[in-house]
Design a protein around this motif. Structure first.
Motif, mmCIF file in Angstrom:
data_model
loop_
_atom_site.group_PDB
_atom_site.id
_atom_site.type_symbol
_atom_site.label_atom_id
_atom_site.label_comp_id
_atom_site.label_asym_id
_atom_site.label_seq_id
_atom_site.Cartn_x
_atom_site.Cartn_y
_atom_site.Cartn_z
ATOM 1 N N LEU A 38 17.095 24.368 67.601
ATOM 2 C CA LEU A 38 17.425 23.834 66.287
ATOM 3 C C LEU A 38 16.572 22.610 65.977
ATOM 4 C CD1 LEU A 38 21.352 23.903 66.393
ATOM 5 C CD2 LEU A 38 19.782 25.729 65.716
ATOM 6 N N VAL A 39 16.137 21.913 67.015
ATOM 7 C CA VAL A 39 15.528 20.592 66.843
ATOM 8 C C VAL A 39 14.142 20.517 67.455
ATOM 9 C CG1 VAL A 39 17.812 19.500 66.873
ATOM 10 C CG2 VAL A 39 16.496 19.667 69.007
ATOM 11 N N ASN A 40 13.432 19.456 67.056
ATOM 12 C CA ASN A 40 12.195 18.952 67.664
ATOM 13 C C ASN A 40 10.938 19.557 67.057
ATOM 14 O OD1 ASN A 40 11.053 17.008 69.236
ATOM 15 N ND2 ASN A 40 11.241 18.122 71.163
ATOM 16 N N ARG A 41 9.954 18.713 66.965
ATOM 17 C CA ARG A 41 8.632 18.964 66.403
ATOM 18 C C ARG A 41 8.623 18.861 64.881
ATOM 19 N NH1 ARG A 41 5.753 21.657 70.551
ATOM 20 N NH2 ARG A 41 6.308 20.523 72.457
ATOM 21 N N GLY A 42 9.635 19.380 64.200
ATOM 22 C CA GLY A 42 9.711 19.259 62.752
ATOM 23 C C GLY A 42 10.374 17.960 62.327
ATOM 24 N N PRO A 43 10.298 17.627 61.018
ATOM 25 C CA PRO A 43 10.774 16.321 60.540
ATOM 26 C C PRO A 43 12.266 16.242 60.268
ATOM 27 C CG PRO A 43 9.823 17.534 58.721
ATOM 28 C CD PRO A 43 9.618 18.380 59.951
ATOM 29 N N GLY A 44 12.981 17.367 60.256
ATOM 30 C CA GLY A 44 14.376 17.358 59.833
ATOM 31 C C GLY A 44 15.359 17.762 60.909
ATOM 32 N N SER A 45 15.120 17.324 62.134
ATOM 33 C CA SER A 45 15.979 17.745 63.249
ATOM 34 C C SER A 45 17.423 17.295 63.061
ATOM 35 C CB SER A 45 15.435 17.202 64.576
ATOM 36 O OG SER A 45 14.214 17.829 64.916
ATOM 37 N N LEU A 46 17.628 16.054 62.647
ATOM 38 C CA LEU A 46 18.984 15.551 62.438
ATOM 39 C C LEU A 46 19.686 16.353 61.348
ATOM 40 C CD1 LEU A 46 21.275 13.539 62.872
ATOM 41 C CD2 LEU A 46 20.072 11.943 61.346
ATOM 42 N N ASP A 47 18.996 16.611 60.253
ATOM 43 C CA ASP A 47 19.595 17.384 59.174
ATOM 44 C C ASP A 47 19.910 18.811 59.602
ATOM 45 O OD1 ASP A 47 19.555 15.286 57.347
ATOM 46 O OD2 ASP A 47 17.542 15.751 56.667
ATOM 47 N N ARG A 75 21.434 12.251 77.561
ATOM 48 C CA ARG A 75 22.516 12.147 78.540
ATOM 49 C C ARG A 75 22.100 12.451 79.976
ATOM 50 N NH1 ARG A 75 27.666 14.535 75.009
ATOM 51 N NH2 ARG A 75 27.726 12.724 73.585
ATOM 52 N N GLY A 76 20.815 12.712 80.187
ATOM 53 C CA GLY A 76 20.365 13.025 81.528
ATOM 54 C C GLY A 76 19.250 12.146 82.032
ATOM 55 N N GLY A 77 18.930 11.107 81.305
ATOM 56 C CA GLY A 77 17.927 10.159 81.775
ATOM 57 C C GLY A 77 16.488 10.589 81.597
ATOM 58 N N ALA A 78 16.234 11.702 80.908
ATOM 59 C CA ALA A 78 14.857 12.139 80.672
ATOM 60 C C ALA A 78 14.204 11.237 79.623
ATOM 61 C CB ALA A 78 14.829 13.599 80.219
ATOM 62 N N THR A 79 12.885 11.266 79.576
ATOM 63 C CA THR A 79 12.145 10.431 78.632
ATOM 64 C C THR A 79 11.594 11.279 77.491
ATOM 65 O OG1 THR A 79 10.134 10.681 79.951
ATOM 66 C CG2 THR A 79 11.510 8.760 80.402
ATOM 67 N N LEU A 80 11.467 10.638 76.339
ATOM 68 C CA LEU A 80 10.877 11.316 75.191
ATOM 69 C C LEU A 80 9.395 11.583 75.436
ATOM 70 C CD1 LEU A 80 12.454 9.269 72.265
ATOM 71 C CD2 LEU A 80 12.867 11.687 72.748
ATOM 72 N N LYS A 81 8.912 12.691 74.874
ATOM 73 C CA LYS A 81 7.491 13.003 74.899
ATOM 74 C C LYS A 81 6.862 12.523 73.591
ATOM 75 C CE LYS A 81 8.464 17.159 77.602
ATOM 76 N NZ LYS A 81 8.400 18.642 77.632
ATOM 77 N N ARG A 82 5.555 12.368 73.611
ATOM 78 C CA ARG A 82 4.856 11.849 72.442
ATOM 79 C C ARG A 82 5.065 12.747 71.219
ATOM 80 N NH1 ARG A 82 -1.294 10.061 73.169
ATOM 81 N NH2 ARG A 82 -0.173 8.583 74.509
ATOM 82 N N SER A 83 5.179 14.058 71.436
ATOM 83 C CA SER A 83 5.303 14.996 70.327
ATOM 84 C C SER A 83 6.742 15.181 69.853
ATOM 85 C CB SER A 83 4.731 16.359 70.731
ATOM 86 O OG SER A 83 5.405 16.864 71.881
ATOM 87 N N ASP A 84 7.704 14.537 70.493
ATOM 88 C CA ASP A 84 9.108 14.702 70.109
ATOM 89 C C ASP A 84 9.404 14.042 68.768
ATOM 90 O OD1 ASP A 84 9.731 16.078 72.430
ATOM 91 O OD2 ASP A 84 10.485 14.315 73.487
ATOM 92 N N THR A 85 10.318 14.644 68.022
ATOM 93 C CA THR A 85 10.779 14.065 66.755
ATOM 94 C C THR A 85 12.302 13.959 66.797
ATOM 95 O OG1 THR A 85 10.849 16.251 65.702
ATOM 96 C CG2 THR A 85 8.809 14.992 65.478
ATOM 97 N N LEU A 86 12.798 13.305 67.821
ATOM 98 C CA LEU A 86 14.243 13.247 68.070
ATOM 99 C C LEU A 86 14.840 11.870 67.804
ATOM 100 C CD1 LEU A 86 14.218 15.255 71.432
ATOM 101 C CD2 LEU A 86 14.756 16.132 69.148
ATOM 102 N N ASP A 87 14.020 10.905 67.406
ATOM 103 C CA ASP A 87 14.499 9.527 67.257
ATOM 104 C C ASP A 87 15.659 9.413 66.279
ATOM 105 O OD1 ASP A 87 12.648 8.648 69.072
ATOM 106 O OD2 ASP A 87 11.206 7.975 67.576
ATOM 107 N N ALA A 88 15.601 10.154 65.167
ATOM 108 C CA ALA A 88 16.655 10.037 64.159
ATOM 109 C C ALA A 88 17.994 10.494 64.713
ATOM 110 C CB ALA A 88 16.288 10.852 62.917
ATOM 111 N N ILE A 89 17.983 11.525 65.546
ATOM 112 C CA ILE A 89 19.232 11.984 66.162
ATOM 113 C C ILE A 89 19.762 10.919 67.112
ATOM 114 C CG2 ILE A 89 20.298 13.724 67.651
ATOM 115 C CD1 ILE A 89 18.150 15.686 66.671
ATOM 116 N N LEU A 90 18.898 10.399 67.945
ATOM 117 C CA LEU A 90 19.318 9.434 68.952
ATOM 118 C C LEU A 90 19.841 8.142 68.342
ATOM 119 C CD1 LEU A 90 16.379 10.001 71.458
ATOM 120 C CD2 LEU A 90 18.718 10.878 71.648
ATOM 121 N N ALA A 91 19.407 7.837 67.109
ATOM 122 C CA ALA A 91 19.838 6.605 66.437
ATOM 123 C C ALA A 91 20.964 6.844 65.440
ATOM 124 C CB ALA A 91 18.653 5.966 65.719
ATOM 125 N N ALA A 92 21.385 8.093 65.254
ATOM 126 C CA ALA A 92 22.356 8.415 64.206
ATOM 127 C C ALA A 92 23.755 7.907 64.551
ATOM 128 C CB ALA A 92 22.408 9.926 63.988
#
Length: 269
Positions: A38-47, A75-92
């Protein structure tokens, strides 16, 4: 009631809304199967997460590798990758409720002879066995040990399924087969390096859908955008639904009853 399966959203929210409009989808009447990522790489993952969750029982969702990556980061301690677009979810503000909901989703769903998985299913696994193995992962994710599992989930070993596997090795093979698989050998061992089209198969390996099965479910899957929705040489009934929306292709739905495909073009640049 209409039933549709949709390929990888990967944060393509505008296209998802356009596709639902094209289908005249009614959540009070119709059902939507979503093939993971459902998520990542595109701009609207949170939506995308919010939109799908709001569909409630009208949506049947499975986890893809990018959804699991989000959970591993959160929730598992992994790190974001440069290509990830997950910041909006993590800050929501509703981050935790969205993640709780996502952790409850399975790796496979089935109805009658139709099975939806993200990447595929090993030919050595019957439909009942595969669903049982998927449920082992769902139970672990939903338990008090879910975070510890996410910490240990990543890895390419073991690459081959064995009935006597247990613990994290067993769960890792299950996750990898359902969410990362493309090419396997005759023994069902996975290759993780080749990620392009069919001509990128390593020596001794072939697409998982080119091996026969003892049963004959219709297998609906996403994950492999390079296939462009096609499964040449398939020896099983396989429907590829990742048509590369996030890469500028299209977002595709399959009418689960008529077999018709409906697509909307990507709006990604």
């Amino acid at each position: 009631m209409a039933r549709y399966a949709v390929g990888d959203l990967q944060g393509c929210h505008r296209e998802f809304v356009a596709l639902l409009e094209r289908l005249a989808f009614d959540p009070h009447r119709d059902q939507l199967w979503l093939a993971g990522d459902l998520v990542n790489r595109g701009p609207g993952s949170l939506d995308c997460l919010r939109e799908v969750r709001a569909l409630g029982d009208a949506a049947r969702v499975i986890l893809g590798n990018h959804d699991l990556h989000l959970l591993a980061v959160a929730r598992g301690g992994a790190t974001l990758k440069r290509s990830d677009t997950l910041d909006a979810i993590l800050a929501a503000a509703d981050r935790d409720s969205l993640l709780d909901w996502l952790m409850q989703q399975p790796l496979a769903v089935a109805e009658g002879e139709q099975l939806m998985v993200h990447a595929g299913i090993l030919p050595q696994w019957s439909l009942p066995l595969g669903l049982g193995l998927a449920d082992e992962v769902r139970q672990r994710l939903g338990s008090e040990h879910g975070g510890a599992f996410l910490e240990q989930m990543y890895g390419n070993q073991p690459a081959c399924w064995r009935d006597d596997l247990d613990g994290i090795e067993r769960l890792r093979v299950i996750v990898n087969a359902f969410t990362r698989m493309r090419f396997i050998d005759a023994d069902g061992c996975l290759d993780f390096a080749a990620k392009e089209g069919l001509d990128s198969a390593p020596r001794g390996f072939a697409p998982w859908f080119s091996y026969p099965r003892a049963d004959d479910p219709q297998i609906i899957f996403g994950h492999w955008a390079a296939l462009e929705g096609h499964t040449p040489g398939a020896r099983v009934r396989a429907e590829a639904l990742d048509t590369g929306c996030v890469w500028g292709g299209s977002l595709t739905a399959l009418d689960l009853d008529s077999g018709e495909r409906i697509s909307v073009p990507s709006q990604q640049r």
